[in-house]
Design a protein around this motif. Structure first.
Motif, PDB file in Angstrom:
ATOM      1  N   LEU A 170      40.212  44.670  44.396  1.00 41.19           N
ATOM      2  CA  LEU A 170      39.854  45.758  45.294  1.00 41.19           C
ATOM      3  C   LEU A 170      38.399  45.561  45.721  1.00 41.19           C
ATOM      4  N   LEU A 171      38.146  45.694  47.016  1.00 39.73           N
ATOM      5  CA  LEU A 171      36.805  45.430  47.532  1.00 39.73           C
ATOM      6  C   LEU A 171      36.248  46.723  48.097  1.00 39.73           C
ATOM      7  N   PRO A 172      35.578  47.502  47.267  1.00 41.35           N
ATOM      8  CA  PRO A 172      35.165  48.834  47.704  1.00 41.35           C
ATOM      9  C   PRO A 172      34.114  48.804  48.815  1.00 41.35           C
ATOM     10  N   GLN A 173      33.343  47.729  48.910  1.00 41.13           N
ATOM     11  CA  GLN A 173      32.257  47.709  49.908  1.00 41.13           C
ATOM     12  C   GLN A 173      32.368  46.489  50.793  1.00 41.13           C
ATOM     13  N   LEU A 174      33.555  46.224  51.249  1.00 39.27           N
ATOM     14  CA  LEU A 174      33.799  44.973  51.962  1.00 39.27           C
ATOM     15  C   LEU A 174      32.860  44.799  53.160  1.00 39.27           C
ATOM     16  N   ARG A 191      36.450  36.710  38.865  1.00 38.54           N
ATOM     17  CA  ARG A 191      35.205  37.468  38.995  1.00 38.54           C
ATOM     18  C   ARG A 191      34.021  36.544  39.281  1.00 38.54           C
ATOM     19  N   ALA A 192      34.013  35.365  38.631  1.00 39.26           N
ATOM     20  CA  ALA A 192      32.903  34.424  38.851  1.00 39.26           C
ATOM     21  C   ALA A 192      32.889  33.982  40.317  1.00 39.26           C
ATOM     22  N   ASP A 193      34.085  33.695  40.851  1.00 38.44           N
ATOM     23  CA  ASP A 193      34.173  33.280  42.252  1.00 38.44           C
ATOM     24  C   ASP A 193      33.663  34.371  43.182  1.00 38.44           C
ATOM     25  N   LEU A 194      34.096  35.605  42.912  1.00 37.90           N
ATOM     26  CA  LEU A 194      33.725  36.711  43.799  1.00 37.90           C
ATOM     27  C   LEU A 194      32.228  36.975  43.740  1.00 37.90           C
ATOM     28  N   ARG A 195      31.664  36.845  42.538  1.00 38.48           N
ATOM     29  CA  ARG A 195      30.215  37.026  42.435  1.00 38.48           C
ATOM     30  C   ARG A 195      29.502  35.963  43.247  1.00 38.48           C
ATOM     31  N   GLY A 221      29.628  36.740  46.730  1.00 38.38           N
ATOM     32  CA  GLY A 221      28.794  37.887  47.067  1.00 38.38           C
ATOM     33  C   GLY A 221      29.578  39.139  47.437  1.00 38.38           C
ATOM     34  N   PHE A 222      30.730  39.360  46.798  1.00 40.45           N
ATOM     35  CA  PHE A 222      31.499  40.568  47.088  1.00 40.45           C
ATOM     36  C   PHE A 222      31.651  41.411  45.826  1.00 40.45           C
ATOM     37  N   ARG A 223      31.335  42.692  45.950  1.00 40.69           N
ATOM     38  CA  ARG A 223      31.577  43.614  44.849  1.00 40.69           C
ATOM     39  C   ARG A 223      33.074  43.823  44.725  1.00 40.69           C
ATOM     40  N   HIS A 224      33.557  43.972  43.506  1.00 39.26           N
ATOM     41  CA  HIS A 224      35.008  43.959  43.357  1.00 39.26           C
ATOM     42  C   HIS A 224      35.451  44.765  42.142  1.00 39.26           C
ATOM     43  N   ARG A 225      36.699  45.177  42.149  1.00 38.93           N
ATOM     44  CA  ARG A 225      37.363  45.756  40.984  1.00 38.93           C
ATOM     45  C   ARG A 225      38.672  45.002  40.838  1.00 38.93           C
ATOM     46  N   VAL A 226      39.028  44.658  39.622  1.00 41.09           N
ATOM     47  CA  VAL A 226      40.223  43.846  39.414  1.00 41.09           C
ATOM     48  C   VAL A 226      41.146  44.569  38.439  1.00 41.09           C
ATOM     49  N   ALA A 227      42.441  44.566  38.719  1.00 43.59           N
ATOM     50  CA  ALA A 227      43.421  45.118  37.782  1.00 43.59           C
ATOM     51  C   ALA A 227      44.694  44.296  37.843  1.00 43.59           C
ATOM     52  N   LEU A 228      45.465  44.362  36.791  1.00 44.26           N
ATOM     53  CA  LEU A 228      46.694  43.586  36.693  1.00 44.26           C
ATOM     54  C   LEU A 228      47.838  44.545  36.381  1.00 44.26           C
ATOM     55  N   ALA A 229      48.969  44.386  37.064  1.00 44.73           N
ATOM     56  CA  ALA A 229      50.122  45.259  36.821  1.00 44.73           C
ATOM     57  C   ALA A 229      51.376  44.523  37.250  1.00 44.73           C
ATOM     58  N   PRO A 230      52.547  44.996  36.808  1.00 47.72           N
ATOM     59  CA  PRO A 230      53.795  44.304  37.177  1.00 47.72           C
ATOM     60  C   PRO A 230      54.192  44.496  38.641  1.00 47.72           C
ATOM     61  N   THR A 231      53.633  45.470  39.349  1.00 54.03           N
ATOM     62  CA  THR A 231      53.957  45.596  40.778  1.00 54.03           C
ATOM     63  C   THR A 231      52.663  45.614  41.586  1.00 54.03           C
ATOM     64  N   PRO A 232      52.711  45.147  42.819  1.00 58.07           N
ATOM     65  CA  PRO A 232      51.477  45.097  43.621  1.00 58.07           C
ATOM     66  C   PRO A 232      50.888  46.480  43.867  1.00 58.07           C
ATOM     67  N   HIS A 233      51.757  47.500  44.105  1.00 58.91           N
ATOM     68  CA  HIS A 233      51.247  48.837  44.364  1.00 58.91           C
ATOM     69  C   HIS A 233      50.546  49.397  43.148  1.00 58.91           C
ATOM     70  N   ALA A 234      51.183  49.171  41.968  1.00 56.92           N
ATOM     71  CA  ALA A 234      50.583  49.691  40.737  1.00 56.92           C
ATOM     72  C   ALA A 234      49.230  49.034  40.503  1.00 56.92           C
ATOM     73  N   ALA A 235      49.139  47.700  40.764  1.00 57.01           N
ATOM     74  CA  ALA A 235      47.866  47.001  40.578  1.00 57.01           C
ATOM     75  C   ALA A 235      46.806  47.571  41.514  1.00 57.01           C
ATOM     76  N   TYR A 236      47.227  47.890  42.723  1.00 52.05           N
ATOM     77  CA  TYR A 236      46.323  48.441  43.735  1.00 52.05           C
ATOM     78  C   TYR A 236      45.803  49.803  43.293  1.00 52.05           C
ATOM     79  N   VAL A 237      46.715  50.640  42.778  1.00 56.42           N
ATOM     80  CA  VAL A 237      46.326  51.975  42.327  1.00 56.42           C
ATOM     81  C   VAL A 237      45.430  51.878  41.091  1.00 56.42           C
ATOM     82  N   LEU A 238      45.830  51.032  40.145  1.00 59.39           N
ATOM     83  CA  LEU A 238      45.068  50.924  38.895  1.00 59.39           C
ATOM     84  C   LEU A 238      43.663  50.372  39.140  1.00 59.39           C
TER      85      LEU A 238
END
Lengths: 469, 207
Positions: free
Chosen positions: A7-11, A124-128, A131-148
């Protein structure tokens, strides 16, 4: 199936910040009509001064006298998201785009990149680095990962059974439901996803229609998510523009490093290479300046690309200030990594030879490096060439010097002492370059051994053609 | 008085000055000229260091001195860079002396870029030897090359005119070619030992 969501809160803000060297200057993105400008996003120094998203620009200017302002550009934001999708494509064949987010299917990638904690640290190392701020989550469905990812950075839910449990406490407002649903549910006393999932389906269907049920099914994994997979484009194009004019080539080096790093990221995702690309420097007036960058072979190493482009750019004379820079790569040939010998005796930190050659060519000119090979032509002028081709197998048996003069020149010194010769070369009738010469090996008064020729049958009017150095 | 000291102990403690350094047992970078190897303290070219070769004139025999080394390195699939040579290398002549020309890159560089190119090649660590013909190299420039050769673990050869012999040089080895009745090479300076007094004859010849 396991899905990771980045998730890229400040894209949009990160996209602007990464082309600036000074990170401590307050900066805001502004949007809205000209009469009612509002702050769309603010970087940490600006936030520290009390600026926040949604604030009126007039109020912001009252709080802080000096800050940089950049117009928020939706198109720009989409471009950054596509770049990150290209980056994610390196880690997974299935990449999807959500608003402000990129999801990728990772269940098979984990076999290659190691268990999730390690894989997550790679992402995370790649994103740093990018130069992009990010949040990462893992879930069995794409929507759940997006929400989490929106609720809890770094949360990983691998088992499908645990998913409902993880989703249950999430507030309706954070569950990324359609706006009217998210407004109506709290009024009905439903405040969390857990409560919503326990409601009878028939009632929900009647009240909100089938779409909400389908969304909840996709969220929990009862139904598969139909998703359009991202396909990387066949050409790479990235542009950076500035709010001010750049007059010196040196100031272009930092943005160039970003652009070439982005290109390298994109190429790694495609498993491709690039042999030639173009830099376009846009000016206020007139056509853009084009700088072509060509390499000897396809490469994709960020340092190599940067070195090559920098060398070409530094030789460019800027006639006008530059407003924006664009990097375009149209031909993307397959990348074949150079093989290295296991028992290579070179130092471990050696720069690859190709990279060295590119660096020399970038400064000395495209044709500065040559490898010579013999041809079958007996005429000394044509007996060697720097053009690529097949090397003839047999070796000459006649004496040949080690230095050859570009063009033979008349010998002005005292008459030399003949050591060997003559060797008559009389040929070239097929292309008009006839020659008839008697070649001798001769010693000069200084002690050098020279390769000289004169007209057949004569021993005078010497022409010097080489040295047996 | 009467205390007996083992000679070895004194020598190891570096308290006794040796008139002559013990010769290294066979260098790992032989020059290809056994007589020259014999007089050099390292038994060959000084490793990872700069060698300066002073010439009375171009074409005097500098390649005869170097080509055995170039041939040996190129046969071992190591890269050799030739930077700004005064003339074109004649492929037939080099191949007749056993050089694999596909391992030799010829770099054409302008007067101001020769030292830069040589330093880049040396520092990169991917070249086994670098032959350069710089114009007007001063003491500082040569010192940079010496450091670069050490960093990149490469052999550096710099060819200069004989008139520079009077200037001090940071090179680990300085050779001067002399052409008289026959070609000979005089060691002007060598790190790790005293230069031999007499010149070493090279088998002069054009074939």
């Amino acid at each position: 199936m396991l899905w990771a969501c980045v998730l890229l809160p400040q894209l949009a803000l990160d996209g602007v910040l990464r082309r600036r060297e000074d990170a401590h200057e307050p900066l805001v993105l502004v949007s809205g009509p000209a009469q009612a400008r509002v702050v769309h996003a603010a970087n940490p120094p600006a936030r520290a001064a009390g600026l926040y998203r949604g604030q009126k620009l007039v109020a912001a200017q009252a709080l802080l006298s000096q800050f940089a302002m950049v117009e928020y550009d939706r198109e720009d934001e989409a471009r950054w998201q596509r770049l990150l999708a290209a980056w994610a494509y390196r880690y997974s064949g299935e990449v999807g785009l959500f608003t402000h987010g990129v999801v990728l299917e990772v269940s098979r990638s984990l076999n290659l990149f190691g268990p999730w904690p390690h894989f997550e640290s790679l992402l995370r190392a790649d994103l740093r680095e990018l130069g992009f701020r990010h949040r990462v989550a893992l879930a069995p469905t794409p929507h759940a990962a997006y929400v989490l990812a929106g609720v809890h950075d770094g949360l990983a839910v691998e088992a499908p059974d645990a998913l409902r449990h993880a989703l249950a406490p999430i507030a309706i407002g954070q569950a990324r439901l359609p706006a009217e649903v998210a407004q109506a549910l709290p009024a009905m006393g439903i405040r969390s996803l857990g409560q919503l999932l326990q409601l009878p389906r028939a009632g929900l269907q009647r009240r909100f229609g089938g779409e909400l049920l389908a969304l909840l099914d996709r969220l929990t994994g009862d139904e598969p998510t139909p998703m359009e997979s991202y396909r990387p484009p066949d050409t790479f194009e990235q542009r950076m523009e500035w709010t001010h004019e750049i007059e010196h080539v040196e100031a272009l080096v930092f943005p160039l490093r970003r652009l070439t790093a982005d290109l390298a990221t994109y190429l790694a995702g495609r498993d491709g290479g690039v042999q030639r690309f173009e830099l376009e420097l846009e000016h206020c007036h007139g056509p853009p300046t084009r700088v072509a960058v060509g390499m000897l072979s396809a490469g994709r190493d960020a340092t190599l690309l940067f070195d090559c482009a920098r060398g070409r750019l530094e030789r460019q004379v800027l006639a006008q200030p530059v407003l924006a820079m664009r990097l375009i790569a149209r031909e993307l040939p397959p990348f074949v990594p150079a093989g290295r010998d296991l028992f290579d005796s070179r130092p471990a930190n050696a720069m690859p030879l190709d990279q060295l050659r590119e660096r020399l060519r970038a400064r000395l000119g495209e044709d500065a490096i040559q490898q010579l090979r013999r041809t079958l032509d007996p005429r000394p002028e044509f007996a060697q060439t720097s053009a690529p081709g097949v090397r003839p197998a047999q070796l000459p048996v006649l004496p040949r010097p080690t230095w050859l003069l570009d063009t033979p020149c008349p010998w002005r010194g005292p008459s030399p002492e003949i050591l060997a010769g003559p060797e008559r070369i009389e040929t070239g009738w097929w292309d008009g370059g006839d020659l008839r010469r008697d070649y001798y090996v001769a010693r000069t008064a200084q002690g050098q051994c020279a390769w000289m020729y004169c007209a057949p049958g004569e021993q005078g009017a010497w022409m010097l053609h080489g040295w047996f150095a | 008085m009467g205390q007996v000291l083992a000679l070895d102990a004194l020598i190891h403690a570096r308290q006794v000055w040796h008139g002559r350094a013990t010769p290294a047992p066979g260098g790992s970078q032989p020059t290809g000229w056994s007589q020259l190897d014999a007089v050099l303290p390292s038994g060959g070219w000084p490793e990872h260091a700069l060698t300066e070769i002073l010439l009375p004139a171009d074409g005097i025999g500098e390649l005869q001195l170097l080509l055995p080394t170039v041939a040996r390195l190129s046969r071992a699939a190591r890269q050799v860079m030739v930077i700004a040579p005064p003339y074109l290398p004649c492929v037939a002549g080099w191949e007749a002396r056993d050089v694999v020309m596909s391992q030799v890159d010829i770099v054409q560089a302008g007067e101001r870029d020769v030292l830069w190119a040589a330093e880049q090649c040396l520092r990169s660590g991917s070249c086994a030897a670098v032959l350069a013909w710089p114009h007007g190299a001063d003491d500082r420039a040569l010192r940079r090359l010496q450091v670069a050769a050490d960093t990149g673990k490469a052999l550096a050869f710099v060819f200069r005119d004989r008139r520079h012999a009077v200037q001090a040089s940071p090179a680990a080895l300085r050779l001067e070619l002399e052409a008289g009745a026959s070609l000979q090479v005089r060691v002007r300076k060598c790190r790790g030992g005293n230069p031999p007094i007499s010149a070493v004859p090279l088998a002069a010849g054009w074939s």
